[in-house]
Design a protein around this motif. Structure first.
Motif, short mmCIF file in Angstrom:
data_model
loop_
_atom_site.label_atom_id
_atom_site.label_comp_id
_atom_site.label_asym_id
_atom_site.label_seq_id
_atom_site.Cartn_x
_atom_site.Cartn_y
_atom_site.Cartn_z
N PHE A 104 29.78 11.56 63.74
CA PHE A 104 29.68 10.46 64.72
C PHE A 104 28.72 10.85 65.84
CE2 PHE A 104 33.67 9.64 62.62
CZ PHE A 104 33.72 8.26 62.53
N PRO A 107 28.60 8.29 72.07
CA PRO A 107 28.80 6.85 72.26
C PRO A 107 27.56 6.14 72.81
CG PRO A 107 30.65 8.09 73.17
CD PRO A 107 29.61 9.09 72.76
N GLU A 108 27.20 5.04 72.16
CA GLU A 108 26.11 4.18 72.66
C GLU A 108 26.63 2.79 72.98
OE1 GLU A 108 23.10 4.40 69.66
OE2 GLU A 108 22.50 6.43 70.24
N SER A 109 27.89 2.54 72.62
CA SER A 109 28.52 1.27 72.94
C SER A 109 30.03 1.50 72.95
CB SER A 109 28.13 0.20 71.91
OG SER A 109 28.38 0.70 70.62
N MET A 110 30.80 0.44 73.16
CA MET A 110 32.25 0.59 73.29
C MET A 110 32.87 1.23 72.04
SD MET A 110 34.74 0.12 75.40
CE MET A 110 34.56 -1.19 76.61
N GLN A 111 32.35 0.87 70.86
CA GLN A 111 32.90 1.39 69.60
C GLN A 111 31.80 2.10 68.81
OE1 GLN A 111 35.95 1.36 69.22
NE2 GLN A 111 36.89 -0.54 69.97
N PRO A 112 32.20 3.06 67.97
CA PRO A 112 31.20 3.74 67.13
C PRO A 112 30.60 2.77 66.10
CG PRO A 112 33.41 4.44 66.53
CD PRO A 112 33.56 3.57 67.74
N SER A 113 29.28 2.69 66.05
CA SER A 113 28.65 1.82 65.05
C SER A 113 28.93 2.33 63.64
CB SER A 113 27.14 1.76 65.30
OG SER A 113 26.60 3.06 65.22
N GLU A 114 29.28 3.64 63.54
CA GLU A 114 29.56 4.22 62.21
C GLU A 114 30.76 3.55 61.53
OE1 GLU A 114 29.06 5.88 64.97
OE2 GLU A 114 27.64 7.52 64.65
N LEU A 115 31.62 2.90 62.32
CA LEU A 115 32.79 2.24 61.74
C LEU A 115 32.82 0.73 61.98
CD1 LEU A 115 35.80 4.60 62.61
CD2 LEU A 115 35.02 3.97 60.33
N PHE A 116 32.26 0.30 63.12
CA PHE A 116 32.51 -1.09 63.52
C PHE A 116 31.28 -1.97 63.60
CE2 PHE A 116 35.97 1.52 65.29
CZ PHE A 116 37.02 0.96 64.58
N SER B 24 38.76 1.27 73.10
CA SER B 24 37.71 2.06 72.45
C SER B 24 38.27 3.13 71.52
CB SER B 24 36.82 2.72 73.51
OG SER B 24 35.92 3.61 72.89
N TRP B 25 37.77 3.12 70.31
CA TRP B 25 38.11 4.15 69.32
C TRP B 25 37.84 5.53 69.88
CZ3 TRP B 25 35.42 7.95 66.62
CH2 TRP B 25 35.93 8.37 65.39
N TYR B 26 36.75 5.68 70.66
CA TYR B 26 36.41 6.97 71.26
C TYR B 26 37.51 7.47 72.19
CZ TYR B 26 31.48 6.11 69.92
OH TYR B 26 30.33 5.87 69.25
N TYR B 109 35.77 -9.18 72.08
CA TYR B 109 34.65 -8.40 72.63
C TYR B 109 33.39 -8.59 71.80
CZ TYR B 109 32.43 -4.44 75.06
OH TYR B 109 31.60 -3.67 75.82
N TYR B 111 33.47 -7.28 68.32
CA TYR B 111 33.56 -6.37 67.18
C TYR B 111 34.36 -7.05 66.07
CZ TYR B 111 31.48 -2.59 69.82
OH TYR B 111 30.59 -1.83 70.53
N MET B 113 34.54 -6.63 62.99
CA MET B 113 35.18 -5.80 61.95
C MET B 113 36.68 -5.65 62.22
SD MET B 113 33.01 -4.87 59.63
CE MET B 113 33.32 -3.29 58.86
N PHE B 114 37.08 -5.82 63.49
CA PHE B 114 38.50 -5.72 63.80
C PHE B 114 39.31 -6.87 63.22
CE2 PHE B 114 37.34 -2.35 66.71
CZ PHE B 114 38.43 -1.51 66.59
#
Lengths: 187, 137
Positions: A104, A107-116, B24-26, B109, B111, B113-114
């Protein structure tokens, strides 16, 4: 005021708002528990005809479905009006390093582009992972009788032992996934 | 109209979940790796204030807006269902990076995919209902 809203909210202010939401619902005569909506959706779809667990007066839960719709709108408003373009969470360097070993990027956005990233709507592996994640959350939440809002926030605020046990379970599962299963999936 | 207030509170929930980055997943990964105080601070603050408020509601026997007493139902005593159910939930929470509330906030938001995660969360609940009688509780 607007500046205050647009910058990331501190942990203490966020916690305060979440507690306020719980109390507002209590004073409306309701209780804060989001995953109850999953059961309500099953019941409203007619699952009660075949499975007894869904045979209840789900219409009393419409307020919570309205709360869910509000949450979607809240996400839209926060994303479009209260978050700067290209914003990414400032997570710990250690987490960035650990995640890079799993493939991974930082972070470049709220969620990882690798998954979402929506480009994965046709990627079987990503779809299976997300479907499995959802399935486990939905199954586990109802088995445990609640999710983060019902147990970790409302239940522990009421000093309920079952909620403390449930939260211990949340962490057992989360740690197994993070430290033992992630290296197998992403490593 | 009687539901409008829930739409507004839900909206506030969606905003705080986003602005706190709890969606956030992070942040969820960071939490399960114990590498930052952020998520613990959010949940900890909510629980401390929550516990104080609940104690006050009980002490002063406060009532809701309709004049009914605010009651807290003790959850059924058990270890198995909370520990096993909780563990299954935790596996999914770490994998998808979202518990049920943040799933739908993420859809708002942008996303999308959610939506997959959420539909399968509904399916997971359905599955639980179907096999409930065979599970230890």
């Amino acid at each position: 005021m607007i500046d205050f809203l647009i910058q990331p909210w501190s942990w203490w202010f966020s916690g305060l708002v979440i507690a306020a939401i719980m109390f507002i619902l209590l004073f409306f005569g309701k209780s804060f528990g989001f995953s109850a909506n999953l059961r309500t959706i099953c019941a409203a779809s007619g699952a009660g005809k075949r499975v007894e667990f869904f045979n209840f007066d789900w219409k009393k839960q419409i307020w919570n479905i309205v709360f869910l719709v509000g949450a979607v709108i809240g996400g839209f408003v926060a994303s479009n009006f209260l978050t700067p373009e290209g914003y990414a969470p400032a997570i710990s360097e250690n987490t960035i390093n650990d995640l890079s070993e799993l493939g991974f990027g930082a972070p470049e956005s709220m969620q990882p582009s690798e998954l979402f990233s929506s480009t994965y709507f046709t990627d079987i592996k990503v779809l299976l992972l997300l479907a499995l994640g959802g399935l486990l959350v939905g199954f586990g939440a109802r088995y445990a009788g609640g999710c983060t809002s019902g147990h970790a926030i409302s239940g522990i605020s009421d000093l309920q032992i079952p909620s403390i046990i449930a939260v211990v379970g949340f962490f057992i599962g989360g740690l197994i996934m993070t430290f033992f299963i992630f290296p197998l999936i992403f490593g | 109209m009687k539901f409008l207030k829930y739409l507004l509170v839900g909206g506030l929930f969606g905003i705080v979940m986003t602005k706190s980055e709890a969606i956030s997943w992070y942040r969820i990964q960071e939490m399960f790796r114990f590498q930052d105080f952020h998520m613990y601070g959010i949940i900890g603050t909510a629980v401390v204030l929550g516990a104080i408020g609940v104690a006050l509601i009980k002490k002063f026997k406060m009532r809701d807006v309709e004049g009914n007493p605010i009651l807290f139902m003790p959850k059924n005593k058990s270890i198995a269902r909370y520990l096993i159910g909780g563990t299954i939930f935790g596996l999914g929470w770490a994998l998808s990076g979202a518990c049920p509330g943040p799933m739908v906030v993420n859809i708002g938001y942008g996303y999308y995919m959610f939506a997959v995660v959420f539909i399968f969360a509904v399916a997971g609940t359905w599955l639980y209902g179907a096999v409930k009688h065979k599970l230890p509780h």
